[in-house]
Motif scaffolding. Structure first.
Motif, short mmCIF file in Angstrom:
data_model
loop_
_atom_site.label_atom_id
_atom_site.label_comp_id
_atom_site.label_asym_id
_atom_site.label_seq_id
_atom_site.Cartn_x
_atom_site.Cartn_y
_atom_site.Cartn_z
N ASP A 203 -18.81 57.38 -32.26
CA ASP A 203 -19.44 58.46 -31.07
C ASP A 203 -19.91 57.36 -30.03
OD1 ASP A 203 -17.94 60.88 -31.77
OD2 ASP A 203 -19.77 61.59 -32.93
N GLU A 204 -20.62 56.55 -30.68
CA GLU A 204 -21.52 55.68 -29.77
C GLU A 204 -20.84 54.53 -29.09
OE1 GLU A 204 -20.45 55.25 -33.06
OE2 GLU A 204 -20.56 52.72 -33.98
N LEU A 205 -19.18 54.88 -29.18
CA LEU A 205 -18.81 53.69 -28.32
C LEU A 205 -18.24 54.01 -26.41
CD1 LEU A 205 -16.06 52.18 -31.46
CD2 LEU A 205 -18.56 51.27 -30.47
N PHE A 218 -20.85 48.97 -25.95
CA PHE A 218 -19.70 48.58 -26.35
C PHE A 218 -18.81 48.29 -27.10
CE2 PHE A 218 -22.56 47.49 -21.98
CZ PHE A 218 -21.99 48.82 -21.48
N ASP A 219 -17.74 48.12 -26.55
CA ASP A 219 -17.11 47.77 -28.11
C ASP A 219 -16.58 46.85 -27.87
OD1 ASP A 219 -14.79 48.02 -30.17
OD2 ASP A 219 -13.44 49.37 -28.98
N ALA A 220 -17.26 46.26 -28.82
CA ALA A 220 -17.14 44.87 -29.09
C ALA A 220 -15.58 44.39 -30.19
CB ALA A 220 -18.29 43.81 -29.44
N ASN A 221 -15.85 45.25 -31.22
CA ASN A 221 -14.20 44.96 -32.54
C ASN A 221 -13.05 45.16 -31.43
OD1 ASN A 221 -16.46 44.56 -33.75
ND2 ASN A 221 -16.33 46.84 -35.55
N ARG A 222 -12.72 45.75 -30.81
CA ARG A 222 -11.30 45.89 -30.48
C ARG A 222 -10.80 44.39 -29.72
NH1 ARG A 222 -9.39 49.80 -27.05
NH2 ARG A 222 -11.47 50.58 -26.29
N SER A 266 -11.90 49.97 -37.55
CA SER A 266 -12.80 48.92 -37.95
C SER A 266 -14.17 50.74 -37.76
CB SER A 266 -13.83 48.20 -36.57
OG SER A 266 -14.22 48.67 -35.44
N GLY A 267 -15.13 50.37 -38.12
CA GLY A 267 -15.83 51.24 -38.82
C GLY A 267 -15.38 52.71 -39.20
N GLY A 268 -16.82 53.46 -39.62
CA GLY A 268 -16.22 54.86 -40.61
C GLY A 268 -15.86 54.38 -41.80
N ALA A 269 -15.82 53.64 -42.28
CA ALA A 269 -15.64 52.97 -43.23
C ALA A 269 -15.65 53.34 -44.90
CB ALA A 269 -14.48 51.74 -43.77
N PRO A 314 -15.28 47.33 -41.71
CA PRO A 314 -16.40 47.69 -41.31
C PRO A 314 -16.72 47.40 -39.82
CG PRO A 314 -16.71 45.75 -42.50
CD PRO A 314 -15.27 46.45 -42.33
N GLY A 315 -17.65 48.70 -39.36
CA GLY A 315 -18.15 48.28 -37.69
C GLY A 315 -18.77 47.22 -37.48
N ASN A 316 -19.26 46.93 -38.38
CA ASN A 316 -20.64 45.88 -37.76
C ASN A 316 -19.57 44.44 -37.98
OD1 ASN A 316 -23.06 46.34 -37.77
ND2 ASN A 316 -23.30 46.15 -39.87
N PRO A 317 -20.10 44.01 -35.93
CA PRO A 317 -18.97 42.82 -35.84
C PRO A 317 -18.40 41.39 -36.80
CG PRO A 317 -20.05 43.64 -34.18
CD PRO A 317 -20.82 44.59 -35.11
P1 AMP Z 1 -20.15 52.16 -39.08
O1 AMP Z 1 -19.19 51.22 -39.71
O2 AMP Z 1 -19.30 52.94 -38.36
O3 AMP Z 1 -20.96 52.95 -39.89
O4 AMP Z 1 -20.83 50.98 -38.09
C1 AMP Z 1 -21.89 50.00 -38.58
C2 AMP Z 1 -22.42 49.65 -37.39
O5 AMP Z 1 -21.18 49.02 -37.03
C3 AMP Z 1 -22.63 50.64 -35.95
O6 AMP Z 1 -23.93 49.64 -36.05
C4 AMP Z 1 -21.99 50.57 -35.38
O7 AMP Z 1 -22.48 51.21 -34.74
C5 AMP Z 1 -21.04 49.45 -35.45
N1 AMP Z 1 -20.34 49.39 -34.69
C6 AMP Z 1 -19.29 49.94 -35.48
N2 AMP Z 1 -18.28 49.93 -34.54
C7 AMP Z 1 -17.68 49.15 -33.38
C8 AMP Z 1 -17.95 48.30 -32.67
N3 AMP Z 1 -16.64 48.67 -31.72
N4 AMP Z 1 -18.18 47.05 -31.81
C9 AMP Z 1 -19.43 47.14 -31.81
N5 AMP Z 1 -19.88 47.64 -32.68
C10 AMP Z 1 -19.46 48.28 -33.53
#
Ligand code: AMP
Ligand code: MG
Length: 419
Positions: A203-205, A218-222, A266-269, A314-317
Protein backbone atom coordinates in the motif's frame (compact mmCIF):
# COMPACT_ATOMS: atom_id res chain seq x y z
CA UNK A 1 9.26 -30.23 -36.56
CA UNK A 2 6.51 -29.89 -33.98
CA UNK A 3 6.80 -27.36 -31.22
CA UNK A 4 6.77 -29.71 -28.26
CA UNK A 5 6.29 -28.09 -24.87
CA UNK A 6 7.74 -29.73 -21.78
CA UNK A 7 5.28 -31.05 -19.17
CA UNK A 8 4.17 -28.58 -16.49
CA UNK A 9 5.83 -28.52 -13.09
CA UNK A 10 4.21 -30.49 -10.31
CA UNK A 11 2.23 -28.56 -7.76
CA UNK A 12 4.37 -29.88 -4.93
CA UNK A 13 7.66 -28.97 -6.56
CA UNK A 14 8.53 -26.55 -3.77
CA UNK A 15 7.63 -28.88 -0.90
CA UNK A 16 10.25 -28.99 1.83
CA UNK A 17 11.17 -32.27 3.50
CA UNK A 18 9.16 -32.78 6.71
CA UNK A 19 10.69 -31.47 9.91
CA UNK A 20 12.87 -28.87 8.31
CA UNK A 21 13.13 -25.64 10.23
CA UNK A 22 15.78 -23.31 8.85
CA UNK A 23 17.01 -24.67 5.54
CA UNK A 24 20.70 -24.11 4.76
CA UNK A 25 21.31 -22.25 1.49
CA UNK A 26 22.93 -25.26 -0.17
CA UNK A 27 19.97 -27.49 0.69
CA UNK A 28 17.52 -24.92 -0.62
CA UNK A 29 19.51 -24.70 -3.85
CA UNK A 30 19.70 -28.50 -4.12
CA UNK A 31 15.92 -28.70 -3.79
CA UNK A 32 15.37 -26.16 -6.54
CA UNK A 33 17.88 -27.97 -8.69
CA UNK A 34 16.19 -31.34 -8.19
CA UNK A 35 12.60 -30.24 -8.54
CA UNK A 36 12.56 -27.76 -11.39
CA UNK A 37 12.65 -28.71 -15.06
CA UNK A 38 12.61 -26.65 -18.25
CA UNK A 39 9.24 -25.14 -19.11
CA UNK A 40 10.07 -23.37 -22.36
CA UNK A 41 9.25 -24.68 -25.82
CA UNK A 42 11.75 -24.63 -28.67
CA UNK A 43 11.95 -22.90 -32.04
CA UNK A 44 14.37 -22.54 -34.94
CA UNK A 45 16.15 -19.21 -35.35
CA UNK A 46 18.87 -17.82 -37.58
CA UNK A 47 22.16 -17.50 -35.74
CA UNK A 48 22.00 -13.73 -36.16
CA UNK A 49 19.04 -13.82 -33.77
CA UNK A 50 20.47 -16.43 -31.43
CA UNK A 51 22.71 -14.41 -29.08
CA UNK A 52 21.82 -15.18 -25.46
CA UNK A 53 19.37 -17.91 -26.41
CA UNK A 54 19.51 -21.38 -24.90
CA UNK A 55 20.31 -24.32 -27.19
CA UNK A 56 17.46 -26.83 -27.12
CA UNK A 57 19.65 -29.62 -28.42
CA UNK A 58 23.25 -30.38 -29.24
CA UNK A 59 24.59 -28.75 -32.39
CA UNK A 60 26.72 -30.89 -34.69
CA UNK A 61 29.36 -29.25 -36.88
CA UNK A 62 28.28 -29.52 -40.50
CA UNK A 63 31.77 -28.72 -41.73
CA UNK A 64 35.25 -29.06 -40.29
CA UNK A 65 37.19 -26.03 -39.13
CA UNK A 66 39.34 -25.45 -41.00
CA UNK A 67 37.61 -27.26 -43.83
CA UNK A 68 40.91 -27.88 -45.59
CA UNK A 69 44.58 -27.53 -44.77
CA UNK A 70 45.63 -23.92 -45.27
CA UNK A 71 48.47 -21.53 -44.73
CA UNK A 72 48.77 -19.66 -41.45
CA UNK A 73 51.09 -17.01 -42.95
CA UNK A 74 52.08 -15.21 -46.13
CA UNK A 75 55.06 -17.12 -47.53
CA UNK A 76 56.14 -20.00 -49.72
CA UNK A 77 54.84 -23.57 -49.58
CA UNK A 78 56.52 -26.87 -50.39
CA UNK A 79 56.55 -30.45 -49.21
CA UNK A 80 58.24 -31.81 -46.13
CA UNK A 81 60.70 -30.84 -43.45
CA UNK A 82 63.84 -28.88 -44.27
CA UNK A 83 67.15 -29.65 -42.56
CA UNK A 84 69.47 -27.05 -41.10
CA UNK A 85 71.48 -24.99 -43.58
CA UNK A 86 70.92 -22.91 -46.70
CA UNK A 87 68.36 -24.03 -49.31
CA UNK A 88 67.36 -22.88 -52.76
CA UNK A 89 64.14 -24.13 -54.36
CA UNK A 90 62.74 -23.45 -57.81
CA UNK A 91 59.57 -21.33 -57.62
CA UNK A 92 56.46 -22.40 -59.54
CA UNK A 93 54.47 -19.85 -61.52
CA UNK A 94 51.25 -18.65 -59.92
CA UNK A 95 50.11 -18.56 -56.30
CA UNK A 96 47.51 -19.79 -53.85
CA UNK A 97 45.43 -17.14 -52.06
CA UNK A 98 42.50 -17.23 -49.61
CA UNK A 99 39.45 -18.12 -51.66
CA UNK A 100 41.52 -18.52 -54.84
CA UNK A 101 43.12 -21.97 -54.75
CA UNK A 102 46.03 -23.08 -56.93
CA UNK A 103 44.64 -25.56 -59.40
CA UNK A 104 47.73 -27.68 -60.06
CA UNK A 105 50.05 -29.78 -57.94
CA UNK A 106 53.41 -28.56 -56.60
CA UNK A 107 56.14 -31.10 -57.48
CA UNK A 108 58.50 -32.25 -54.72
CA UNK A 109 61.52 -29.98 -54.42
CA UNK A 110 59.71 -26.90 -55.73
CA UNK A 111 57.91 -24.06 -53.96
CA UNK A 112 54.80 -21.95 -54.57
CA UNK A 113 53.83 -18.51 -53.34
CA UNK A 114 51.03 -18.93 -50.74
CA UNK A 115 49.07 -16.34 -48.79
CA UNK A 116 47.42 -16.54 -45.38
CA UNK A 117 44.23 -18.61 -45.44
CA UNK A 118 44.98 -20.15 -48.84
CA UNK A 119 44.09 -23.82 -49.18
CA UNK A 120 47.36 -25.74 -49.41
CA UNK A 121 47.67 -27.12 -52.96
CA UNK A 122 48.50 -30.75 -53.62
CA UNK A 123 52.16 -31.31 -52.80
CA UNK A 124 52.37 -28.60 -50.13
CA UNK A 125 52.27 -29.28 -46.38
CA UNK A 126 54.84 -26.81 -45.05
CA UNK A 127 55.16 -23.03 -45.39
CA UNK A 128 58.07 -20.69 -44.77
CA UNK A 129 57.38 -17.09 -43.73
CA UNK A 130 58.06 -14.58 -46.47
CA UNK A 131 60.18 -12.54 -44.04
CA UNK A 132 62.63 -15.45 -43.89
CA UNK A 133 62.98 -15.76 -47.67
CA UNK A 134 64.85 -14.04 -50.49
CA UNK A 135 62.92 -14.52 -53.71
CA UNK A 136 63.35 -13.67 -57.37
CA UNK A 137 61.29 -14.66 -60.38
CA UNK A 138 62.39 -18.22 -60.49
CA UNK A 139 63.72 -19.23 -57.06
CA UNK A 140 63.56 -18.78 -53.32
CA UNK A 141 66.45 -19.00 -50.88
CA UNK A 142 66.10 -19.53 -47.14
CA UNK A 143 67.67 -21.22 -44.11
CA UNK A 144 66.46 -24.34 -42.35
CA UNK A 145 65.59 -26.05 -40.20
CA UNK A 146 61.84 -26.13 -40.64
CA UNK A 147 59.55 -28.85 -39.35
CA UNK A 148 57.09 -30.57 -41.64
CA UNK A 149 53.74 -28.81 -41.25
CA UNK A 150 55.28 -25.53 -40.07
CA UNK A 151 53.05 -22.48 -40.53
CA UNK A 152 50.23 -24.64 -41.87
CA UNK A 153 46.86 -25.48 -40.33
CA UNK A 154 45.58 -29.02 -40.70
CA UNK A 155 42.06 -29.75 -41.92
CA UNK A 156 39.78 -30.22 -38.90
CA UNK A 157 42.50 -29.38 -36.38
CA UNK A 158 39.94 -27.21 -34.56
CA UNK A 159 36.62 -28.99 -35.12
CA UNK A 160 35.80 -32.06 -37.23
CA UNK A 161 32.55 -32.22 -39.18
CA UNK A 162 30.11 -34.42 -37.26
CA UNK A 163 31.54 -33.46 -33.86
CA UNK A 164 29.23 -31.90 -31.29
CA UNK A 165 30.23 -28.25 -31.46
CA UNK A 166 27.95 -27.03 -28.65
CA UNK A 167 25.72 -28.89 -26.23
CA UNK A 168 22.06 -28.45 -25.28
CA UNK A 169 21.57 -25.90 -22.53
CA UNK A 170 24.36 -23.66 -23.72
CA UNK A 171 23.53 -19.96 -23.54
CA UNK A 172 24.91 -18.72 -26.83
CA UNK A 173 27.77 -16.22 -26.63
CA UNK A 174 29.28 -14.07 -29.39
CA UNK A 175 32.12 -16.62 -29.65
CA UNK A 176 29.58 -19.43 -30.08
CA UNK A 177 28.06 -17.59 -33.02
CA UNK A 178 31.54 -17.52 -34.61
CA UNK A 179 31.94 -21.27 -33.99
CA UNK A 180 28.53 -22.06 -35.43
CA UNK A 181 29.17 -19.93 -38.50
CA UNK A 182 32.61 -21.45 -39.08
CA UNK A 183 31.19 -24.96 -38.89
CA UNK A 184 28.44 -24.23 -41.39
CA UNK A 185 25.50 -23.94 -39.01
CA UNK A 186 23.16 -21.15 -40.06
CA UNK A 187 20.11 -21.92 -37.93
CA UNK A 188 19.80 -23.34 -34.44
CA UNK A 189 17.09 -24.98 -32.40
CA UNK A 190 16.77 -22.81 -29.30
CA UNK A 191 14.33 -22.46 -26.47
CA UNK A 192 11.89 -19.61 -26.40
CA UNK A 193 12.95 -17.05 -23.80
CA UNK A 194 11.49 -17.56 -20.35
CA UNK A 195 8.70 -15.05 -19.76
CA UNK A 196 8.88 -13.54 -16.30
CA UNK A 197 6.15 -11.38 -14.77
CA UNK A 198 7.16 -8.93 -12.05
CA UNK A 199 4.70 -7.58 -9.48
CA UNK A 200 5.36 -5.16 -6.62
CA UNK A 201 3.06 -5.31 -3.62
CA UNK A 202 2.44 -2.80 -0.87
CA UNK A 203 0.00 0.00 0.00
CA UNK A 204 2.94 2.31 0.63
CA UNK A 205 4.29 2.17 -2.92
CA UNK A 206 4.02 4.81 -5.62
CA UNK A 207 5.79 4.94 -8.94
CA UNK A 208 8.79 7.23 -9.40
CA UNK A 209 7.54 10.45 -10.96
CA UNK A 210 4.26 10.37 -9.07
CA UNK A 211 3.65 12.60 -6.06
CA UNK A 212 4.54 10.71 -2.90
CA UNK A 213 2.57 11.51 0.22
CA UNK A 214 3.53 10.96 3.79
CA UNK A 215 4.12 7.30 4.53
CA UNK A 216 4.56 6.50 0.88
CA UNK A 217 7.75 5.31 -0.78
CA UNK A 218 8.76 4.89 -4.37
CA UNK A 219 8.68 1.41 -5.84
CA UNK A 220 12.37 0.58 -6.12
CA UNK A 221 12.08 -3.17 -6.57
CA UNK A 222 10.18 -3.34 -9.81
CA UNK A 223 12.65 -1.42 -12.00
CA UNK A 224 15.46 -3.40 -10.37
CA UNK A 225 13.85 -6.82 -10.79
CA UNK A 226 12.66 -6.15 -14.34
CA UNK A 227 16.11 -5.11 -15.42
CA UNK A 228 17.80 -8.00 -13.62
CA UNK A 229 15.51 -10.46 -15.36
CA UNK A 230 16.28 -8.85 -18.70
CA UNK A 231 19.99 -9.25 -18.03
CA UNK A 232 19.34 -12.93 -17.29
CA UNK A 233 18.11 -13.22 -20.88
CA UNK A 234 14.42 -13.60 -20.09
CA UNK A 235 11.47 -11.61 -21.37
CA UNK A 236 9.76 -9.41 -18.85
CA UNK A 237 6.12 -8.60 -18.26
CA UNK A 238 5.67 -5.56 -16.05
CA UNK A 239 2.56 -6.19 -13.95
CA UNK A 240 2.86 -2.93 -12.05
CA UNK A 241 2.01 -2.45 -8.42
CA UNK A 242 -0.69 -4.14 -6.40
CA UNK A 243 -2.12 -2.81 -3.14
CA UNK A 244 -2.20 -4.93 -0.02
CA UNK A 245 -5.53 -6.39 -1.04
CA UNK A 246 -6.14 -10.06 -1.67
CA UNK A 247 -8.67 -9.72 -4.48
CA UNK A 248 -6.38 -7.34 -6.35
CA UNK A 249 -3.44 -9.63 -5.81
CA UNK A 250 -5.36 -12.69 -7.03
CA UNK A 251 -6.37 -10.78 -10.16
CA UNK A 252 -2.77 -9.72 -10.78
CA UNK A 253 -1.53 -13.28 -10.32
CA UNK A 254 -4.23 -14.58 -12.70
CA UNK A 255 -3.19 -12.11 -15.33
CA UNK A 256 0.51 -12.83 -14.78
CA UNK A 257 -0.03 -16.59 -14.98
CA UNK A 258 -1.84 -16.16 -18.30
CA UNK A 259 1.13 -14.35 -19.83
CA UNK A 260 4.26 -15.61 -18.11
CA UNK A 261 6.14 -18.81 -17.29
CA UNK A 262 7.32 -17.53 -13.92
CA UNK A 263 6.07 -14.84 -11.54
CA UNK A 264 8.27 -12.73 -9.27
CA UNK A 265 6.57 -10.72 -6.56
CA UNK A 266 8.21 -8.53 -3.96
CA UNK A 267 6.83 -7.65 -0.56
CA UNK A 268 4.18 -9.33 1.53
CA UNK A 269 5.98 -12.64 1.62
CA UNK A 270 6.18 -13.23 5.38
CA UNK A 271 3.43 -14.36 7.71
CA UNK A 272 2.23 -10.96 8.99
CA UNK A 273 -1.25 -9.37 8.73
CA UNK A 274 -0.35 -7.49 5.58
CA UNK A 275 1.61 -10.32 3.99
CA UNK A 276 -0.90 -11.10 1.31
CA UNK A 277 1.36 -12.85 -1.17
CA UNK A 278 1.94 -15.72 1.22
CA UNK A 279 -1.73 -15.63 2.23
CA UNK A 280 -3.17 -16.01 -1.29
CA UNK A 281 -0.58 -18.61 -2.27
CA UNK A 282 -1.55 -20.55 0.86
CA UNK A 283 -5.22 -20.34 -0.18
CA UNK A 284 -4.26 -21.77 -3.55
CA UNK A 285 -2.86 -24.74 -1.68
CA UNK A 286 0.57 -24.74 -3.24
CA UNK A 287 2.51 -22.40 -1.03
CA UNK A 288 5.71 -23.19 0.78
CA UNK A 289 7.36 -20.83 3.18
CA UNK A 290 11.05 -21.37 2.71
CA UNK A 291 12.83 -20.28 5.83
CA UNK A 292 16.34 -20.20 4.48
CA UNK A 293 19.29 -19.66 6.76
CA UNK A 294 20.49 -16.61 4.86
CA UNK A 295 21.09 -12.94 5.59
CA UNK A 296 19.68 -10.76 4.17
CA UNK A 297 16.41 -12.45 3.40
CA UNK A 298 13.21 -13.01 5.26
CA UNK A 299 11.23 -16.12 4.32
CA UNK A 300 10.86 -16.77 0.64
CA UNK A 301 7.30 -17.61 -0.34
CA UNK A 302 7.43 -20.21 -3.07
CA UNK A 303 4.25 -21.40 -4.65
CA UNK A 304 2.41 -22.33 -7.78
CA UNK A 305 -0.32 -20.15 -9.23
CA UNK A 306 -2.24 -21.80 -12.04
CA UNK A 307 0.71 -23.98 -12.86
CA UNK A 308 3.24 -21.14 -12.80
CA UNK A 309 5.99 -21.02 -10.20
CA UNK A 310 5.84 -17.91 -8.04
CA UNK A 311 8.86 -16.55 -6.20
CA UNK A 312 7.56 -14.37 -3.40
CA UNK A 313 10.59 -12.20 -2.67
CA UNK A 314 11.08 -10.07 0.44
CA UNK A 315 10.13 -6.41 0.11
CA UNK A 316 13.39 -4.95 1.29
CA UNK A 317 15.30 -4.07 -1.87
CA UNK A 318 18.58 -5.48 -0.62
CA UNK A 319 16.98 -8.77 0.40
CA UNK A 320 14.95 -8.83 -2.83
CA UNK A 321 18.10 -8.47 -4.90
CA UNK A 322 20.15 -10.99 -2.94
CA UNK A 323 17.35 -13.57 -2.96
CA UNK A 324 16.88 -13.05 -6.68
CA UNK A 325 20.58 -13.53 -7.38
CA UNK A 326 21.07 -16.47 -5.05
CA UNK A 327 17.78 -18.38 -5.51
CA UNK A 328 15.59 -17.07 -8.31
CA UNK A 329 18.36 -16.70 -10.88
CA UNK A 330 19.57 -20.32 -10.92
CA UNK A 331 15.97 -21.53 -10.69
CA UNK A 332 14.98 -19.41 -13.68
CA UNK A 333 18.01 -20.65 -15.63
CA UNK A 334 16.82 -24.22 -15.06
CA UNK A 335 13.27 -23.33 -16.08
CA UNK A 336 14.68 -21.66 -19.18
CA UNK A 337 16.52 -24.86 -20.14
CA UNK A 338 20.02 -23.58 -19.44
CA UNK A 339 20.69 -26.10 -16.68
CA UNK A 340 22.04 -25.36 -13.25
CA UNK A 341 24.98 -23.03 -13.05
CA UNK A 342 26.87 -21.66 -10.12
CA UNK A 343 28.20 -18.13 -10.17
CA UNK A 344 31.95 -17.90 -10.32
CA UNK A 345 33.48 -16.40 -7.18
CA UNK A 346 37.03 -15.44 -6.31
CA UNK A 347 38.94 -15.73 -3.06
CA UNK A 348 40.54 -12.38 -2.35
CA UNK A 349 41.92 -10.66 0.74
CA UNK A 350 39.37 -8.74 2.78
CA UNK A 351 39.82 -5.02 3.35
CA UNK A 352 37.40 -5.19 6.29
CA UNK A 353 36.85 -6.79 9.64
CA UNK A 354 33.79 -8.83 10.54
CA UNK A 355 32.72 -11.23 13.19
CA UNK A 356 29.99 -13.65 12.21
CA UNK A 357 28.03 -16.14 14.31
CA UNK A 358 27.35 -19.64 12.98
CA UNK A 359 23.99 -20.68 11.51
CA UNK A 360 23.35 -18.48 8.50
CA UNK A 361 25.09 -17.74 5.26
CA UNK A 362 25.64 -14.04 4.79
CA UNK A 363 25.92 -11.91 1.71
CA UNK A 364 27.52 -8.49 2.05
CA UNK A 365 27.63 -5.83 -0.60
CA UNK A 366 31.20 -5.66 -1.81
CA UNK A 367 33.61 -4.41 -4.39
CA UNK A 368 37.28 -4.83 -5.25
CA UNK A 369 39.71 -1.97 -4.85
CA UNK A 370 43.50 -2.40 -5.04
CA UNK A 371 43.08 -6.17 -5.13
CA UNK A 372 41.16 -6.24 -1.86
CA UNK A 373 37.49 -6.78 -1.14
CA UNK A 374 35.75 -3.83 0.49
CA UNK A 375 32.42 -4.26 2.26
CA UNK A 376 29.70 -1.60 2.30
CA UNK A 377 29.75 0.39 5.52
CA UNK A 378 26.28 -0.73 6.58
CA UNK A 379 24.55 -4.09 6.46
CA UNK A 380 21.08 -2.50 6.75
CA UNK A 381 18.81 -4.20 4.25
CA UNK A 382 17.00 -0.99 3.34
CA UNK A 383 20.22 0.69 2.19
CA UNK A 384 19.72 0.76 -1.53
CA UNK A 385 22.74 3.03 -2.05
CA UNK A 386 24.90 0.12 -0.93
CA UNK A 387 23.57 -2.04 -3.76
CA UNK A 388 24.49 0.66 -6.18
CA UNK A 389 27.91 1.15 -4.54
CA UNK A 390 28.62 -2.57 -4.72
CA UNK A 391 30.03 -4.44 -7.69
CA UNK A 392 29.26 -7.88 -6.32
CA UNK A 393 28.43 -9.90 -3.24
CA UNK A 394 30.75 -11.18 -0.53
CA UNK A 395 29.62 -14.67 0.41
CA UNK A 396 30.42 -15.68 3.96
CA UNK A 397 29.96 -19.37 4.71
CA UNK A 398 27.34 -20.75 7.11
CA UNK A 399 29.67 -21.36 10.03
CA UNK A 400 31.24 -18.87 12.44
CA UNK A 401 33.91 -16.58 11.08
CA UNK A 402 36.19 -13.96 12.43
CA UNK A 403 37.40 -12.05 9.41
CA UNK A 404 40.48 -9.87 9.77
CA UNK A 405 41.84 -7.55 7.09
CA UNK A 406 43.90 -9.67 4.68
CA UNK A 407 41.92 -12.88 5.33
CA UNK A 408 40.55 -14.53 2.18
CA UNK A 409 36.86 -13.95 1.46
CA UNK A 410 34.75 -15.10 -1.47
CA UNK A 411 33.74 -12.26 -3.78
CA UNK A 412 31.18 -12.96 -6.48
CA UNK A 413 31.05 -10.12 -9.04
CA UNK A 414 27.62 -9.11 -10.27
CA UNK A 415 28.81 -10.11 -13.74
CA UNK A 416 29.13 -13.70 -12.47
CA UNK A 417 25.39 -13.53 -11.85
CA UNK A 418 24.80 -12.28 -15.35
CA UNK A 419 24.15 -8.66 -14.32
P1 AMP B 1 7.31 -6.36 3.20
O1 AMP B 1 8.11 -7.55 2.80
O2 AMP B 1 6.12 -6.12 2.36
O3 AMP B 1 6.99 -6.43 4.66
O4 AMP B 1 8.27 -5.10 3.00
C1 AMP B 1 9.49 -4.99 3.73
C2 AMP B 1 10.05 -3.59 3.56
O5 AMP B 1 10.38 -3.39 2.19
C3 AMP B 1 9.10 -2.50 3.92
O6 AMP B 1 9.85 -1.47 4.52
C4 AMP B 1 8.54 -2.06 2.59
O7 AMP B 1 8.08 -0.73 2.59
C5 AMP B 1 9.74 -2.24 1.69
N1 AMP B 1 9.33 -2.48 0.31
C6 AMP B 1 8.43 -3.38 -0.10
N2 AMP B 1 8.28 -3.33 -1.43
C7 AMP B 1 9.13 -2.38 -1.87
C8 AMP B 1 9.43 -1.85 -3.15
N3 AMP B 1 8.84 -2.33 -4.25
N4 AMP B 1 10.35 -0.86 -3.25
C9 AMP B 1 10.95 -0.38 -2.13
N5 AMP B 1 10.72 -0.85 -0.91
C10 AMP B 1 9.80 -1.83 -0.76
MG1 MG C 1 4.40 -5.02 2.33
Amino acid sequence: MTDLSPPPLRNDCFALPAGVNWTPVDEALALLRDRLTPVTAAEDVAIGDALGRVLARDVVALRSNPPQANSAVDGYGFSGAVPEGAHVLPLMQGRAAAGVPYAGAVPAGTALRVLTGAALPKGVDTVILEEDVNANDGQIAFRGPLKQGANARKAGEDVVAGDVALTAGRVLTPADLALLSATGVARVHVRKPLRVAVISTGDELVDPGQPAGEGQIFDANRPMLLSMVRRFGAETIDMGRVADDRAALRAALDSAAAQADVILTSGGASAGDEDHVSAVLTEAGAMQEWRIAVKPGRPLALGMWQGRPVFGLPGNPVAAMVCTLVFARPAMALLAGAGWNEPQGFLLPAAFEKRKKPGRREYLRGRIRDGKVEAFKSEGSGRISGLSWAEGLIEIEDGARQIQPGDPVRFIPFTSYGL
